[in-house]
Design a protein around this motif. Structure first.
Motif, PDB file in Angstrom:
ATOM      1  N   PRO A  21       0.824  -1.218   0.000  1.00 30.92           N
ATOM      2  CA  PRO A  21       0.000   0.000   0.000  1.00 30.92           C
ATOM      3  C   PRO A  21       0.854   1.263   0.000  1.00 30.92           C
ATOM      4  CG  PRO A  21      -0.030  -1.029   2.160  1.00 30.92           C
ATOM      5  CD  PRO A  21       0.703  -1.965   1.238  1.00 30.92           C
ATOM      6  N   ASP A  22       0.504   2.178  -0.859  1.00 35.76           N
ATOM      7  CA  ASP A  22       1.149   3.489  -0.962  1.00 35.76           C
ATOM      8  C   ASP A  22       2.629   3.418  -1.335  1.00 35.76           C
ATOM      9  OD1 ASP A  22       0.332   6.161  -1.015  1.00 35.76           O
ATOM     10  OD2 ASP A  22       1.298   6.570   0.891  1.00 35.76           O
ATOM     11  N   GLU A  23       3.082   2.277  -1.865  1.00 34.45           N
ATOM     12  CA  GLU A  23       4.450   2.149  -2.379  1.00 34.45           C
ATOM     13  C   GLU A  23       4.396   2.177  -3.901  1.00 34.45           C
ATOM     14  OE1 GLU A  23       7.002  -1.063  -1.190  1.00 34.45           O
ATOM     15  OE2 GLU A  23       6.181  -1.024   0.840  1.00 34.45           O
ATOM     16  N   VAL A  24       5.390   2.804  -4.508  1.00 36.22           N
ATOM     17  CA  VAL A  24       5.455   2.832  -5.959  1.00 36.22           C
ATOM     18  C   VAL A  24       5.979   1.483  -6.452  1.00 36.22           C
ATOM     19  CG1 VAL A  24       6.490   3.941  -7.972  1.00 36.22           C
ATOM     20  CG2 VAL A  24       5.827   5.316  -5.985  1.00 36.22           C
ATOM     21  N   CYS A  25       5.234   0.886  -7.364  1.00 34.75           N
ATOM     22  CA  CYS A  25       5.621  -0.393  -7.975  1.00 34.75           C
ATOM     23  C   CYS A  25       6.053  -0.113  -9.410  1.00 34.75           C
ATOM     24  CB  CYS A  25       4.446  -1.365  -7.984  1.00 34.75           C
ATOM     25  SG  CYS A  25       3.754  -1.691  -6.366  1.00 34.75           S
ATOM     26  N   THR A  26       7.273  -0.482  -9.740  1.00 36.36           N
ATOM     27  CA  THR A  26       7.741  -0.267 -11.103  1.00 36.36           C
ATOM     28  C   THR A  26       7.102  -1.290 -12.038  1.00 36.36           C
ATOM     29  OG1 THR A  26       9.634  -1.759 -10.963  1.00 36.36           O
ATOM     30  CG2 THR A  26       9.984   0.526 -10.220  1.00 36.36           C
ATOM     31  N   ARG A  27       7.140  -1.009 -13.313  1.00 38.53           N
ATOM     32  CA  ARG A  27       6.623  -1.965 -14.298  1.00 38.53           C
ATOM     33  C   ARG A  27       7.390  -3.281 -14.217  1.00 38.53           C
ATOM     34  NH1 ARG A  27       6.019   3.033 -16.172  1.00 38.53           N
ATOM     35  NH2 ARG A  27       4.028   3.591 -17.105  1.00 38.53           N
ATOM     36  N   ASP A  28       8.703  -3.198 -13.999  1.00 45.81           N
ATOM     37  CA  ASP A  28       9.512  -4.416 -13.868  1.00 45.81           C
ATOM     38  C   ASP A  28       9.088  -5.232 -12.651  1.00 45.81           C
ATOM     39  OD1 ASP A  28      10.994  -3.969 -16.173  1.00 45.81           O
ATOM     40  OD2 ASP A  28      12.626  -2.955 -15.105  1.00 45.81           O
ATOM     41  N   ASP A  29       8.828  -4.554 -11.525  1.00 44.51           N
ATOM     42  CA  ASP A  29       8.341  -5.257 -10.323  1.00 44.51           C
ATOM     43  C   ASP A  29       7.049  -5.993 -10.633  1.00 44.51           C
ATOM     44  OD1 ASP A  29      10.403  -4.214  -8.755  1.00 44.51           O
ATOM     45  OD2 ASP A  29       9.161  -2.595  -7.926  1.00 44.51           O
ATOM     46  N   LEU A  30       6.138  -5.295 -11.287  1.00 46.01           N
ATOM     47  CA  LEU A  30       4.834  -5.879 -11.601  1.00 46.01           C
ATOM     48  C   LEU A  30       4.977  -7.046 -12.571  1.00 46.01           C
ATOM     49  CD1 LEU A  30       2.824  -2.566 -11.837  1.00 46.01           C
ATOM     50  CD2 LEU A  30       2.611  -4.304 -10.056  1.00 46.01           C
ATOM     51  N   LEU A  31       5.806  -6.886 -13.586  1.00 50.66           N
ATOM     52  CA  LEU A  31       6.037  -7.985 -14.529  1.00 50.66           C
ATOM     53  C   LEU A  31       6.592  -9.214 -13.815  1.00 50.66           C
ATOM     54  CD1 LEU A  31       7.521  -6.333 -17.740  1.00 50.66           C
ATOM     55  CD2 LEU A  31       5.412  -7.647 -17.579  1.00 50.66           C
ATOM     56  N   ASP A  32       7.596  -9.022 -12.971  1.00 52.20           N
ATOM     57  CA  ASP A  32       8.221 -10.142 -12.261  1.00 52.20           C
ATOM     58  C   ASP A  32       7.258 -10.821 -11.302  1.00 52.20           C
ATOM     59  OD1 ASP A  32      10.601  -9.704 -13.576  1.00 52.20           O
ATOM     60  OD2 ASP A  32      11.591  -8.730 -11.872  1.00 52.20           O
ATOM     61  N   GLN A  33       6.524 -10.023 -10.527  1.00 49.35           N
ATOM     62  CA  GLN A  33       5.694 -10.586  -9.472  1.00 49.35           C
ATOM     63  C   GLN A  33       4.339 -11.092  -9.948  1.00 49.35           C
ATOM     64  OE1 GLN A  33       6.825 -11.110  -6.334  1.00 49.35           O
ATOM     65  NE2 GLN A  33       8.752 -10.411  -7.204  1.00 49.35           N
ATOM     66  N   VAL A  34       3.780 -10.477 -10.974  1.00 44.92           N
ATOM     67  CA  VAL A  34       2.438 -10.861 -11.435  1.00 44.92           C
ATOM     68  C   VAL A  34       2.497 -11.769 -12.664  1.00 44.92           C
ATOM     69  CG1 VAL A  34       0.205  -9.978 -12.236  1.00 44.92           C
ATOM     70  CG2 VAL A  34       1.449  -8.764 -10.427  1.00 44.92           C
ATOM     71  N   TRP A  35       3.364 -11.452 -13.598  1.00 43.47           N
ATOM     72  CA  TRP A  35       3.463 -12.252 -14.819  1.00 43.47           C
ATOM     73  C   TRP A  35       4.534 -13.337 -14.714  1.00 43.47           C
ATOM     74  CZ3 TRP A  35       1.233  -7.586 -14.886  1.00 43.47           C
ATOM     75  CH2 TRP A  35       0.126  -7.407 -15.704  1.00 43.47           C
ATOM     76  N   GLY A  36       5.521 -13.119 -13.852  1.00 41.56           N
ATOM     77  CA  GLY A  36       6.593 -14.082 -13.670  1.00 41.56           C
ATOM     78  C   GLY A  36       7.855 -13.641 -14.383  1.00 41.56           C
ATOM     79  N   ALA A  37       8.985 -14.007 -13.818  1.00 43.97           N
ATOM     80  CA  ALA A  37      10.286 -13.580 -14.337  1.00 43.97           C
ATOM     81  C   ALA A  37      10.543 -14.103 -15.748  1.00 43.97           C
ATOM     82  CB  ALA A  37      11.400 -14.030 -13.396  1.00 43.97           C
ATOM     83  N   ASP A  38       9.871 -15.177 -16.129  1.00 40.17           N
ATOM     84  CA  ASP A  38      10.100 -15.769 -17.453  1.00 40.17           C
ATOM     85  C   ASP A  38       9.142 -15.242 -18.521  1.00 40.17           C
ATOM     86  OD1 ASP A  38       7.919 -16.963 -16.275  1.00 40.17           O
ATOM     87  OD2 ASP A  38       8.416 -18.988 -16.939  1.00 40.17           O
ATOM     88  N   PHE A  39       8.365 -14.196 -18.199  1.00 41.02           N
ATOM     89  CA  PHE A  39       7.423 -13.614 -19.162  1.00 41.02           C
ATOM     90  C   PHE A  39       8.189 -13.009 -20.334  1.00 41.02           C
ATOM     91  CE2 PHE A  39       4.931  -9.914 -20.656  1.00 41.02           C
ATOM     92  CZ  PHE A  39       3.808 -10.585 -21.107  1.00 41.02           C
ATOM     93  N   LEU A  40       7.786 -13.346 -21.540  1.00 36.51           N
ATOM     94  CA  LEU A  40       8.501 -12.886 -22.732  1.00 36.51           C
ATOM     95  C   LEU A  40       7.741 -11.845 -23.547  1.00 36.51           C
ATOM     96  CD1 LEU A  40       9.901 -16.340 -23.915  1.00 36.51           C
ATOM     97  CD2 LEU A  40      11.087 -14.553 -22.609  1.00 36.51           C
ATOM     98  N   GLY A  41       6.590 -11.414 -23.053  1.00 40.52           N
ATOM     99  CA  GLY A  41       5.796 -10.429 -23.783  1.00 40.52           C
ATOM    100  C   GLY A  41       6.339  -9.024 -23.609  1.00 40.52           C
ATOM    101  N   GLN A  42       5.578  -8.065 -24.089  1.00 42.78           N
ATOM    102  CA  GLN A  42       6.009  -6.670 -24.022  1.00 42.78           C
ATOM    103  C   GLN A  42       5.643  -6.050 -22.683  1.00 42.78           C
ATOM    104  OE1 GLN A  42       4.576  -4.512 -27.402  1.00 42.78           O
ATOM    105  NE2 GLN A  42       5.815  -5.678 -28.827  1.00 42.78           N
ATOM    106  N   GLN A  43       6.461  -5.091 -22.261  1.00 42.72           N
ATOM    107  CA  GLN A  43       6.274  -4.446 -20.974  1.00 42.72           C
ATOM    108  C   GLN A  43       4.964  -3.659 -20.905  1.00 42.72           C
ATOM    109  OE1 GLN A  43       9.234  -1.474 -19.867  1.00 42.72           O
ATOM    110  NE2 GLN A  43       9.367  -2.375 -17.836  1.00 42.72           N
ATOM    111  N   ASN A  44       4.441  -3.224 -22.049  1.00 42.70           N
ATOM    112  CA  ASN A  44       3.215  -2.414 -22.012  1.00 42.70           C
ATOM    113  C   ASN A  44       1.994  -3.221 -21.578  1.00 42.70           C
ATOM    114  OD1 ASN A  44       2.714  -3.826 -24.422  1.00 42.70           O
ATOM    115  ND2 ASN A  44       1.743  -2.045 -25.364  1.00 42.70           N
ATOM    116  N   VAL A  45       2.138  -4.546 -21.453  1.00 40.66           N
ATOM    117  CA  VAL A  45       1.040  -5.360 -20.940  1.00 40.66           C
ATOM    118  C   VAL A  45       0.663  -4.896 -19.529  1.00 40.66           C
ATOM    119  CG1 VAL A  45       2.417  -7.252 -19.945  1.00 40.66           C
ATOM    120  CG2 VAL A  45       0.137  -7.722 -20.822  1.00 40.66           C
ATOM    121  N   VAL A  46       1.643  -4.412 -18.768  1.00 34.39           N
ATOM    122  CA  VAL A  46       1.376  -3.892 -17.430  1.00 34.39           C
ATOM    123  C   VAL A  46       0.436  -2.689 -17.523  1.00 34.39           C
ATOM    124  CG1 VAL A  46       2.395  -2.769 -15.405  1.00 34.39           C
ATOM    125  CG2 VAL A  46       3.539  -4.723 -16.455  1.00 34.39           C
ATOM    126  N   ASP A  47       0.749  -1.761 -18.426  1.00 36.80           N
ATOM    127  CA  ASP A  47      -0.081  -0.562 -18.582  1.00 36.80           C
ATOM    128  C   ASP A  47      -1.511  -0.935 -18.972  1.00 36.80           C
ATOM    129  OD1 ASP A  47       2.258   0.940 -18.128  1.00 36.80           O
ATOM    130  OD2 ASP A  47       2.732   0.936 -20.250  1.00 36.80           O
TER     131      ASP A  47
END
Length: 85
Positions: A21-47
């Motif tokens: 809560p109230d912490e800034v999450c980078t796109r890389d953090d979100l990709l790693d934690q939600v999609w997984g470190a092995d995700f090969l898609g584009q970063q804009n999927v987070v947006d």
């Protein structure tokens, strides 16, 4: 209160935001934690998914609960109570 239907990915994304809560999450953090470190898609999927989630959980006329932090990522803000409005 209104019931909101989320996809599995939207739910995982919301869970991650709620754990930071109230912490800034980078796109890389979100990709790693939600999609997984092995995700090969584009970063804009987070947006895209943040947009989907934001639209589903934001009340009409209210400020978005998920805020964009320009150049960094996103953060979940505390909802304002009626006393704060």
């Amino acid at each position: 209160q209104e019931e909101v239907t989320l996809t599995h990915r939207e739910y995982d994304l919301l869970q991650f935001f709620l754990a930071q809560p109230d912490e800034v999450c980078t796109r890389d953090d979100l990709l790693d934690q939600v999609w997984g470190a092995d995700f090969l898609g584009q970063q804009n999927v987070v947006d895209v998914y943040v947009g989907y989630l934001r639209n589903k959980i934001t009340t009409t006329g209210a400020s978005p609960l998920i805020q964009t932090v320009s150049g960094v990522g996103y953060k979940l803000r505390e909802p304002m109570s009626d006393a704060q409005k």
